[in-house]
Design an enzyme around this catalytic site. Sequence first.
Site, PDB file in Angstrom:
ATOM      1  N   SER A  11      -0.102   5.525  -1.232  1.00 38.78           N
ATOM      2  CA  SER A  11      -0.990   6.490  -0.570  1.00 38.78           C
ATOM      3  C   SER A  11      -0.625   6.599   0.909  1.00 38.78           C
ATOM      4  O   SER A  11       0.014   5.697   1.472  1.00 38.78           O
ATOM      5  CB  SER A  11      -2.436   5.989  -0.720  1.00 38.78           C
ATOM      6  N   TYR A  56     -22.254  -9.561  10.199  1.00 44.79           N
ATOM      7  CA  TYR A  56     -21.223  -8.611   9.750  1.00 44.79           C
ATOM      8  C   TYR A  56     -21.515  -7.189  10.217  1.00 44.79           C
ATOM      9  O   TYR A  56     -22.636  -6.692  10.107  1.00 44.79           O
ATOM     10  CB  TYR A  56     -21.132  -8.617   8.218  1.00 44.79           C
ATOM     11  N   ASN A 105       1.785  -2.662   5.539  1.00 49.08           N
ATOM     12  CA  ASN A 105       1.078  -1.407   5.781  1.00 49.08           C
ATOM     13  C   ASN A 105      -0.308  -1.316   5.127  1.00 49.08           C
ATOM     14  O   ASN A 105      -1.201  -0.649   5.644  1.00 49.08           O
ATOM     15  CB  ASN A 105       1.975  -0.271   5.261  1.00 49.08           C
ATOM     16  N   GLY A 163       1.985   4.675   3.688  1.00 48.62           N
ATOM     17  CA  GLY A 163       2.917   3.902   2.852  1.00 48.62           C
ATOM     18  C   GLY A 163       3.734   4.827   1.966  1.00 48.62           C
ATOM     19  O   GLY A 163       4.945   4.633   1.788  1.00 48.62           O
ATOM     20  N   ASP A 217      -1.579  -7.108  -4.642  1.00 51.43           N
ATOM     21  CA  ASP A 217      -2.900  -6.961  -4.030  1.00 51.43           C
ATOM     22  C   ASP A 217      -2.931  -7.907  -2.840  1.00 51.43           C
ATOM     23  O   ASP A 217      -2.962  -9.133  -3.013  1.00 51.43           O
ATOM     24  CB  ASP A 217      -3.974  -7.326  -5.073  1.00 51.43           C
ATOM     25  N   GLY A 222       0.834  -1.205   0.000  1.00 53.71           N
ATOM     26  CA  GLY A 222       0.000   0.000   0.000  1.00 53.71           C
ATOM     27  C   GLY A 222       0.866   1.251   0.000  1.00 53.71           C
ATOM     28  O   GLY A 222       0.596   2.207   0.723  1.00 53.71           O
ATOM     29  N   ALA A 223       1.893   1.248  -0.864  1.00 53.24           N
ATOM     30  CA  ALA A 223       2.884   2.338  -0.828  1.00 53.24           C
ATOM     31  C   ALA A 223       2.466   3.552  -1.630  1.00 53.24           C
ATOM     32  O   ALA A 223       3.172   4.559  -1.621  1.00 53.24           O
ATOM     33  CB  ALA A 223       4.226   1.811  -1.342  1.00 53.24           C
ATOM     34  N   THR A 276      -7.404  -8.617   3.347  1.00 52.83           N
ATOM     35  CA  THR A 276      -6.491  -7.541   2.927  1.00 52.83           C
ATOM     36  C   THR A 276      -5.500  -7.175   4.031  1.00 52.83           C
ATOM     37  O   THR A 276      -4.300  -7.025   3.772  1.00 52.83           O
ATOM     38  CB  THR A 276      -7.309  -6.266   2.591  1.00 52.83           C
TER      39      THR A 276
HETATM   40  N1  NAP Z   1      -4.961   6.916   8.809  1.00 51.87           N
HETATM   41  C1  NAP Z   1      -5.218   6.562  10.062  1.00 51.87           C
HETATM   42  O1  NAP Z   1      -5.647   7.381  10.894  1.00 51.87           O
HETATM   43  C2  NAP Z   1      -4.957   5.152  10.497  1.00 51.87           C
HETATM   44  C3  NAP Z   1      -5.237   4.817  11.831  1.00 51.87           C
HETATM   45  C4  NAP Z   1      -4.953   3.529  12.279  1.00 51.87           C
HETATM   46  C5  NAP Z   1      -4.396   2.607  11.421  1.00 51.87           C
HETATM   47  N2  NAP Z   1      -4.142   2.949  10.128  1.00 51.87           N
HETATM   48  C6  NAP Z   1      -3.552   1.924   9.252  1.00 51.87           C
HETATM   49  O2  NAP Z   1      -2.558   2.475   8.438  1.00 51.87           O
HETATM   50  C7  NAP Z   1      -2.390   1.666   7.280  1.00 51.87           C
HETATM   51  C8  NAP Z   1      -2.225   2.557   6.059  1.00 51.87           C
HETATM   52  O3  NAP Z   1      -3.431   3.249   5.819  1.00 51.87           O
HETATM   53  P1  NAP Z   1      -3.478   4.804   5.459  1.00 51.87           P
HETATM   54  O4  NAP Z   1      -4.038   5.504   6.629  1.00 51.87           O
HETATM   55  O5  NAP Z   1      -2.197   5.239   4.887  1.00 51.87           O
HETATM   56  O6  NAP Z   1      -4.649   4.785   4.353  1.00 51.87           O
HETATM   57  P2  NAP Z   1      -4.614   4.998   2.761  1.00 51.87           P
HETATM   58  O7  NAP Z   1      -4.101   6.340   2.433  1.00 51.87           O
HETATM   59  O8  NAP Z   1      -5.974   4.633   2.309  1.00 51.87           O
HETATM   60  O9  NAP Z   1      -3.575   3.900   2.297  1.00 51.87           O
HETATM   61  C9  NAP Z   1      -3.893   2.527   2.316  1.00 51.87           C
HETATM   62  C10 NAP Z   1      -3.075   1.842   1.258  1.00 51.87           C
HETATM   63  O10 NAP Z   1      -3.409   0.454   1.258  1.00 51.87           O
HETATM   64  C11 NAP Z   1      -3.703   0.107  -0.072  1.00 51.87           C
HETATM   65  N3  NAP Z   1      -4.575  -1.042  -0.190  1.00 51.87           N
HETATM   66  C12 NAP Z   1      -5.881  -1.179   0.132  1.00 51.87           C
HETATM   67  N4  NAP Z   1      -6.313  -2.400  -0.201  1.00 51.87           N
HETATM   68  C13 NAP Z   1      -5.259  -3.056  -0.751  1.00 51.87           C
HETATM   69  C14 NAP Z   1      -5.067  -4.342  -1.303  1.00 51.87           C
HETATM   70  N5  NAP Z   1      -6.058  -5.228  -1.395  1.00 51.87           N
HETATM   71  N6  NAP Z   1      -3.832  -4.674  -1.769  1.00 51.87           N
HETATM   72  C15 NAP Z   1      -2.824  -3.788  -1.702  1.00 51.87           C
HETATM   73  N7  NAP Z   1      -2.940  -2.548  -1.212  1.00 51.87           N
HETATM   74  C16 NAP Z   1      -4.157  -2.200  -0.751  1.00 51.87           C
HETATM   75  C17 NAP Z   1      -4.331   1.344  -0.694  1.00 51.87           C
HETATM   76  O11 NAP Z   1      -4.333   1.234  -2.107  1.00 51.87           O
HETATM   77  P3  NAP Z   1      -5.364   2.092  -2.999  1.00 51.87           P
HETATM   78  O12 NAP Z   1      -4.799   3.481  -3.076  1.00 51.87           O
HETATM   79  O13 NAP Z   1      -5.346   1.358  -4.291  1.00 51.87           O
HETATM   80  O14 NAP Z   1      -6.686   2.059  -2.308  1.00 51.87           O
HETATM   81  C18 NAP Z   1      -3.359   2.379  -0.156  1.00 51.87           C
HETATM   82  O15 NAP Z   1      -2.177   2.376  -0.896  1.00 51.87           O
HETATM   83  C19 NAP Z   1      -3.603   0.745   7.243  1.00 51.87           C
HETATM   84  O16 NAP Z   1      -3.199  -0.561   7.622  1.00 51.87           O
HETATM   85  C20 NAP Z   1      -4.543   1.330   8.271  1.00 51.87           C
HETATM   86  O17 NAP Z   1      -5.353   0.335   8.895  1.00 51.87           O
HETATM   87  C21 NAP Z   1      -4.402   4.204   9.647  1.00 51.87           C
END
Ligand code: NAP
Length: 294
Positions: free
Chosen positions: A23, A165, A96, A26, A72, A20-21, A117
């Site tokens: 966005s 769910y 990530n 990442g 993915d 998930g690099a 995922t």
């Molecule tokens: N942001 C917060 O406040 C927060 C809080 C707690 C934990 N987290 C954790 O931080 C991590 C990163 O999230 P983020 O906040 O940076 O959100 P983000 O900006 O939505 O980034 C998530 C990344 O994961 C990718 N992704 C989603 N589904 C995927 C799949 N099936 N295969 C490969 N990549 C996939 C997304 O790709 P696309 O761009 O293609 O969708 C994106 O690159 C996550 O594990 C999240 O649970 C975040």
Amino acid sequence: MSWKASAIEDLSGKTVVITGANSGLGLASSHALAAKGAHVIMTARDEQRGWAAKAKVEHAIPGASVEVRRLDTSSLDSVRSFTKDFSGPLDILLNNAGIMAIPFSQSVDGYEMHLATNHLGHFALTALLLESLKAAPAARVVTISSVAGKQTAMSFDDITTETGYEKWSAYARSKLANLLFTAELDRKLRDVGSTISALAAHPGLSDTNLFPDDSGRMGGIVKRLAQSADAGALPQLFAATSPTAQSGQYYGPSFAEFRGGPKLLKMPTVAVSVEEAQKLWAQSVDVTGLDFSF
Ligand SMILES: NC(=O)c1ccc[n+]([C@@H]2O[C@H](COP(=O)([O-])OP(=O)(O)OC[C@H]3O[C@@H](n4cnc5c(N)ncnc54)[C@H](OP(=O)(O)O)[C@@H]3O)[C@@H](O)[C@H]2O)c1
């Protein structure tokens, strides 16, 4: 702790894989690690988004050593095809990628999408990259969890069906799985005297695409309160690189686990059960058909 990414030591010669690099955290981690000279393999489920993200890193860091590979994490086939072409050594694996609170859906392999995922894909990826991790002198596997991970109990039933769910519970279960996985991986690595470390981290509340712009009132509140993705990435960067971070540890933001520099956290009570961790491990082996050859 007022630790900053500028404190990361030189990473020349090190290889990093980030899921998930393209966005959010990442992408922020890709920037920070490439800036210190690491070769960063930015993986993305959508290659176009991956290329766009790579261009951003290269623009900000001229001479950055980055490549994009499709991965993915919700698809075991995709994980297999990524790792088939991978040859080590691998110094840092950042598990990530994540999705949050989406309506019920199943992965191509038939499992509930958050678990597939956020946990199962990373379990399989780590298993299949183990030889590459072993080939590095002191590799680290850092898996990203959330405060949501302590607001639940592990449930092992209904990992395929929509029965009962609820989207936030599904997210929380997957984030608890990230912690139980890290704790069990750490125990197994220590049992065999491995040089590989397993750590977990969470970013507090960070302004990323996890909360899409159209996520209504909650999205608006998040945007106002959240810290930047660069700040949110600090706990995972600390866990991945600091000489003081140790296997089995969990890092998050210092101020109420909400924002601020990286701080060593206590693993939440729900994540310290060896029995639950072993049960999840056995189920993950069963579901993925993969085990770790420590
Ligand atoms: N942001 C917060 O406040 C927060 C809080 C707690 C934990 N987290 C954790 O931080 C991590 C990163 O999230 P983020 O906040 O940076 O959100 P983000 O900006 O939505 O980034 C998530 C990344 O994961 C990718 N992704 C989603 N589904 C995927 C799949 N099936 N295969 C490969 N990549 C996939 C997304 O790709 P696309 O761009 O293609 O969708 C994106 O690159 C996550 O594990 C999240 O649970 C975040």
